[in-house]
Enzyme design. Sequence first.
Site, PDB file in Angstrom:
ATOM      1  CD  GLU A   1       1.775   4.487   1.830  1.00  0.00           C
ATOM      2  OE1 GLU A   1       0.937   4.497   2.750  1.00  0.00           O
ATOM      3  OE2 GLU A   1       2.007   5.482   1.113  1.00  0.00           O
ATOM      4  CB  CYS A   2       1.516   0.887  -4.005  1.00  0.00           C
ATOM      5  SG  CYS A   2       0.686   0.227  -5.478  1.00  0.00           S
ATOM      6  N   GLY A   3       4.097   1.075  -5.079  1.00  0.00           N
ATOM      7  CA  GLY A   3       5.282   1.156  -5.912  1.00  0.00           C
ATOM      8  C   GLY A   3       6.557   0.978  -5.119  1.00  0.00           C
TER       9      GLY A   3
END
Length: 486
Positions: free
Chosen positions: A333-335
């Site tokens: 997720e994301c990072g």
Amino acid sequence: MSSLINFPRLLISAQKGGAGKTLVSLGLVSALSSIGSNVIPFKKGPDYIDAGWLAFAAKRPCYNLDPFLMSSEIILSSFLSHAASDAIAIIEGNRGLLDGVDVQGSCSSAQLARILKTPVILVLDCTKVTRTLAAFVKGCQVLEPDLIFGGVILNQIVRLRHADIITRSIETYTDLNVLGVLPRLKNFSFPMRHLGLLPWQEHGEGEVIIKILTEKIKENVDLDKVLEVAQNAPSFSSSVPIFWPNREKDVKIGVFRDEAFQFYYPENLEALTALGAELIFLDALRDSSLPSLDALYIGGGFPETQAEYLEANSSLRKDIKEAALAGLPIYAECGGLMYLGRRILWQNKAFDMVGALPIDFEVGEKPQGHGYVKAKIVAENPFYPLNMELSGHEFHYSKPINWQKGDFSLVMKLSKGHGFYQGYDGVVYKNIFGAYTHVHVLGIPVWAVGLIEAAKKWKEGLTFDFRNICQDQTLVLNGINNFIKS
């Protein structure tokens, strides 16, 4: 079967974001704990950083409650499963009390307070204002007549006369009492990042911050009255607490948790554990190798601020790339998505990352996506059933660059939100699923099931099509208590 619940609780809100409700919430959690109260923190909304600070102050997990990500019934069940009759539940709101996703205030802190029948204490930023605050408080009472208001705490007070006028105005024109008066803090610095607080993991002086806030709350807030407000919260009827089937641990799922990757909902980790995962916590900055795993979960965070250290750990990056290319199920997720790419470009420097995905990520000064997400799964993938609709949220300053269509699939079509590219998110390559969208398991229980099932298949060493595993799951998505049939 329903039962009558009577848990002491209160919700801390404000007239706007930045009014001081996080600092008041942190101070109250720690101050009440210091006088012998058992305090359980909650955070309204999808926020990770404030929730992390609340958990740090309480020395126990902070759980998120969000009317956008989960139903009212799930919110009640989640609260019931984590609160206690011998504890004080402190819920920190987000933004202004009445601020939601539409003109009706849907998904606001006020809506959450109604769902939980929780008294609201308003934190008011008193900078350059006096009697007008009484009109604001009165207006909140008129607009939300069903809310229970427990009192007011004044913040950013500069002198006694300032506090006196505001206090007498509020107590004259409303039926609420001022429970505390907090002076403007001098020589106090709380570093900020991206419209919010710096994560406690990166701060370095978290204990000092909490100690200062505790002392200020104890000196300037009537804790006895705050406790009285919480203890007078009305009873309400609710379904049974959330039940996670406690299955035997039969898969190992790695979870990166360090200065670079910190954003995990406790409920997500608890669900994976209950459904049969042994969680192996890893450090992307310091662990030199990847242990034997059946799946990998990489949450969000700020990999750009730790990019030099992530790049330096080349042996771990090499292990992850080899495992990813071999087919290890990875949910990022994301990072975590950024970490799996080739490079992160930040502050005129480029840092090598894992390289499992043929994408560079450039971190800018302005948000590229910020807010709630509505999406539909439009292509086959390792973890979600086709045509499934899901809700989530995104908040990222990075954007993908130097990539080509056809190098991977984008399997999520967004009706709300920005995502990865032009309203699409969900990068799928081999058995990697990476997305800017964060999800909460109480809104999407299939997320945990999909990750567990993918890990089991990988452990069995079967040659099969990962894209179809979700089609074999027997799911009941209408209620959390029985969403898995044995």
